[in-house]
Design a protein around this motif. Structure first.
Motif, short mmCIF file in Angstrom:
data_model
loop_
_atom_site.label_atom_id
_atom_site.label_comp_id
_atom_site.label_asym_id
_atom_site.label_seq_id
_atom_site.Cartn_x
_atom_site.Cartn_y
_atom_site.Cartn_z
N SER A 68 0.85 -1.19 0.00
CA SER A 68 0.00 0.00 0.00
C SER A 68 0.88 1.23 0.00
O SER A 68 1.88 1.27 0.70
CB SER A 68 -0.90 0.02 1.24
N MET A 69 0.48 2.22 -0.79
CA MET A 69 1.24 3.48 -0.84
C MET A 69 0.36 4.59 -1.38
O MET A 69 -0.66 4.32 -2.01
CB MET A 69 2.50 3.31 -1.69
N PRO A 70 0.76 5.86 -1.13
CA PRO A 70 -0.01 6.98 -1.67
C PRO A 70 0.02 6.96 -3.20
O PRO A 70 0.99 6.51 -3.80
CB PRO A 70 0.71 8.22 -1.13
N ARG A 71 -1.03 7.47 -3.80
CA ARG A 71 -1.09 7.53 -5.26
C ARG A 71 -0.03 8.49 -5.81
O ARG A 71 0.38 9.43 -5.15
CB ARG A 71 -2.47 7.96 -5.73
N VAL A 72 0.39 8.24 -7.04
CA VAL A 72 1.43 9.04 -7.67
C VAL A 72 0.93 10.45 -7.97
O VAL A 72 1.64 11.43 -7.77
CB VAL A 72 1.91 8.36 -8.98
N PHE A 73 -0.31 10.58 -8.44
CA PHE A 73 -0.88 11.88 -8.81
C PHE A 73 -1.99 12.25 -7.83
O PHE A 73 -2.74 11.39 -7.36
CB PHE A 73 -1.43 11.84 -10.24
N PRO A 74 -2.15 13.53 -7.56
CA PRO A 74 -3.16 13.96 -6.58
C PRO A 74 -4.57 14.06 -7.15
O PRO A 74 -5.43 14.69 -6.55
CB PRO A 74 -2.64 15.35 -6.16
N MET A 75 -4.83 13.45 -8.31
CA MET A 75 -6.15 13.58 -8.92
C MET A 75 -7.14 12.53 -8.42
O MET A 75 -8.26 12.48 -8.87
CB MET A 75 -6.05 13.53 -10.45
N ALA A 76 -6.73 11.71 -7.43
CA ALA A 76 -7.60 10.64 -6.95
C ALA A 76 -8.92 11.18 -6.41
O ALA A 76 -9.98 10.61 -6.63
CB ALA A 76 -6.88 9.82 -5.89
N LYS A 77 -8.85 12.30 -5.68
CA LYS A 77 -10.08 12.87 -5.11
C LYS A 77 -11.05 13.32 -6.20
O LYS A 77 -12.26 13.19 -6.05
CB LYS A 77 -9.73 14.05 -4.20
N MET A 78 -10.52 13.87 -7.29
CA MET A 78 -11.40 14.34 -8.38
C MET A 78 -12.15 13.19 -9.03
O MET A 78 -13.25 13.37 -9.52
CB MET A 78 -10.57 15.09 -9.42
N LEU A 79 -11.53 12.00 -9.04
CA LEU A 79 -12.16 10.84 -9.66
C LEU A 79 -12.92 9.99 -8.64
O LEU A 79 -13.50 8.98 -9.00
CB LEU A 79 -11.10 9.99 -10.36
N GLY A 80 -12.86 10.37 -7.36
CA GLY A 80 -13.53 9.60 -6.32
C GLY A 80 -12.77 8.36 -5.90
O GLY A 80 -13.34 7.43 -5.34
N TRP A 81 -11.48 8.30 -6.19
CA TRP A 81 -10.64 7.15 -5.83
C TRP A 81 -10.07 7.34 -4.43
O TRP A 81 -9.94 8.45 -3.94
CB TRP A 81 -9.50 6.98 -6.81
N ASN A 82 -9.67 6.24 -3.83
CA ASN A 82 -8.99 6.27 -2.55
C ASN A 82 -7.61 6.89 -2.75
O ASN A 82 -6.92 6.55 -3.71
CB ASN A 82 -8.86 4.82 -2.03
N PRO A 83 -7.16 7.78 -1.86
CA PRO A 83 -5.83 8.39 -2.04
C PRO A 83 -4.67 7.41 -1.85
O PRO A 83 -3.54 7.71 -2.18
CB PRO A 83 -5.79 9.50 -1.00
N THR A 84 -4.96 6.22 -1.33
CA THR A 84 -3.93 5.19 -1.17
C THR A 84 -4.24 4.06 -2.14
O THR A 84 -5.36 3.57 -2.22
CB THR A 84 -3.94 4.64 0.26
N GLN A 85 -3.23 3.64 -2.90
CA GLN A 85 -3.41 2.52 -3.81
C GLN A 85 -2.73 1.29 -3.23
O GLN A 85 -1.76 1.41 -2.49
CB GLN A 85 -2.87 2.84 -5.19
N SER A 86 -3.25 0.14 -3.53
CA SER A 86 -2.64 -1.09 -3.04
C SER A 86 -2.63 -2.14 -4.13
O SER A 86 -3.45 -2.12 -5.04
CB SER A 86 -3.37 -1.61 -1.80
N ALA A 87 -1.66 -3.02 -4.02
CA ALA A 87 -1.53 -4.14 -4.96
C ALA A 87 -1.36 -5.40 -4.13
O ALA A 87 -0.61 -5.41 -3.15
CB ALA A 87 -0.34 -3.93 -5.88
N LYS A 88 -2.07 -6.44 -4.50
CA LYS A 88 -2.01 -7.70 -3.76
C LYS A 88 -1.63 -8.83 -4.69
O LYS A 88 -2.12 -8.90 -5.82
CB LYS A 88 -3.37 -7.99 -3.13
N ALA A 89 -0.76 -9.70 -4.21
CA ALA A 89 -0.37 -10.88 -4.98
C ALA A 89 -0.50 -12.09 -4.06
O ALA A 89 -0.13 -12.04 -2.89
CB ALA A 89 1.06 -10.76 -5.48
N THR A 90 -1.07 -13.17 -4.58
CA THR A 90 -1.23 -14.40 -3.80
C THR A 90 -0.73 -15.58 -4.62
O THR A 90 -0.76 -15.56 -5.85
CB THR A 90 -2.70 -14.66 -3.42
N THR A 91 -0.28 -16.59 -3.91
CA THR A 91 0.10 -17.84 -4.57
C THR A 91 0.00 -18.98 -3.57
O THR A 91 0.04 -18.75 -2.36
CB THR A 91 1.53 -17.76 -5.16
N ILE A 92 -0.17 -20.17 -4.09
CA ILE A 92 -0.22 -21.38 -3.25
C ILE A 92 0.78 -22.37 -3.83
O ILE A 92 0.74 -22.66 -5.03
CB ILE A 92 -1.63 -22.01 -3.24
N VAL A 93 1.70 -22.86 -2.99
CA VAL A 93 2.69 -23.83 -3.44
C VAL A 93 2.76 -25.00 -2.46
O VAL A 93 2.42 -24.86 -1.29
CB VAL A 93 4.10 -23.20 -3.58
#
Length: 198
Positions: free
Chosen positions: A157-182
């Motif tokens: 999780s980290m802050p968005r690169v551009f400050p336009m998230a509020k104008m688009l109604g997006w969360n100001p923090t973006q996150s990426a998730k990766a999962t795997t099963i081995v």
């Protein structure tokens, strides 16, 4: 005098100088917003692929028994250090299971008393995670042993690169998730889960 004004208006009507500037002013804001949104989504895709690559490498090393749980956490945080330097955070979840059919399910009831289908006093169950109590969310918080199934999840999780998230109604923090099963390599015999009765 009136004729002069009418002549001036007729002259202005045919004048197109400056029209490009007005047209650019109308499309500049939506164009900039679209470019920032595309760049932001591209960066989120980059985050997801980096996270996925780090997770795959860590899980492969762990499945052959070369890394401990603490070493996996250290490896992932070291690999993600560049991204986390921009106020990012990384969380790691590791759960081990006896076999694939146990992933995300409760511990198996072996002797069921009334009411059937749910765990109650008098039932026996496979204590797959070895904690001595019946669990509806099976899996131990470890890498397990030989031939065990391990579920890995890494979230960045980290802050968005551009400050336009509020104008688009997006969360100001973006996150990426990766999962795997081995499945861990069979370098030893896999112990059978103990049967517990209450």
């Amino acid at each position: 005098m009136m004729r002069t004004r009418i002549a001036n208006l007729a002259c202005l009507r045919g004048n197109t100088r400056g029209a490009t500037l007005v047209e650019f002013g109308l499309i500049a804001a939506p164009l900039c917003l679209t470019i920032m949104a595309i760049a932001d989504l591209g960066y989120q895709s980059y985050l997801r692929s980096v996270t996925r690559g780090v997770l795959e490498q860590a899980s492969r090393s762990a499945s052959v028994g070369t890394l401990t749980s603490a070493q996996i956490d250290t490896y992932i945080s070291t690999q993600m250090a560049t991204i986390n330097a921009k106020n990012g955070t990384t969380s790691v979840v590791k759960k081990s299971y006896y076999n694939f059919s146990n992933v995300g399910k409760p511990e198996k009831i072996t002797t069921d008393t009334t009411p059937l289908g749910s765990y109650n006093i008098g039932d026996c169950y496979e204590d797959a995670n070895g904690n001595g109590s019946y669990d509806t969310a099976l899996g131990s918080d470890s890498l397990g042993g030989a031939d065990d199934i391990v579920y890995y999840e890494v979230t960045v999780s980290m802050p968005r690169v551009f400050p336009m998230a509020k104008m688009l109604g997006w969360n100001p923090t973006q996150s990426a998730k990766a999962t795997t099963i081995v499945r861990n390599q069979p370098w030893a015999n896999q112990p059978k889960p103990a049967i517990k009765c209450t």
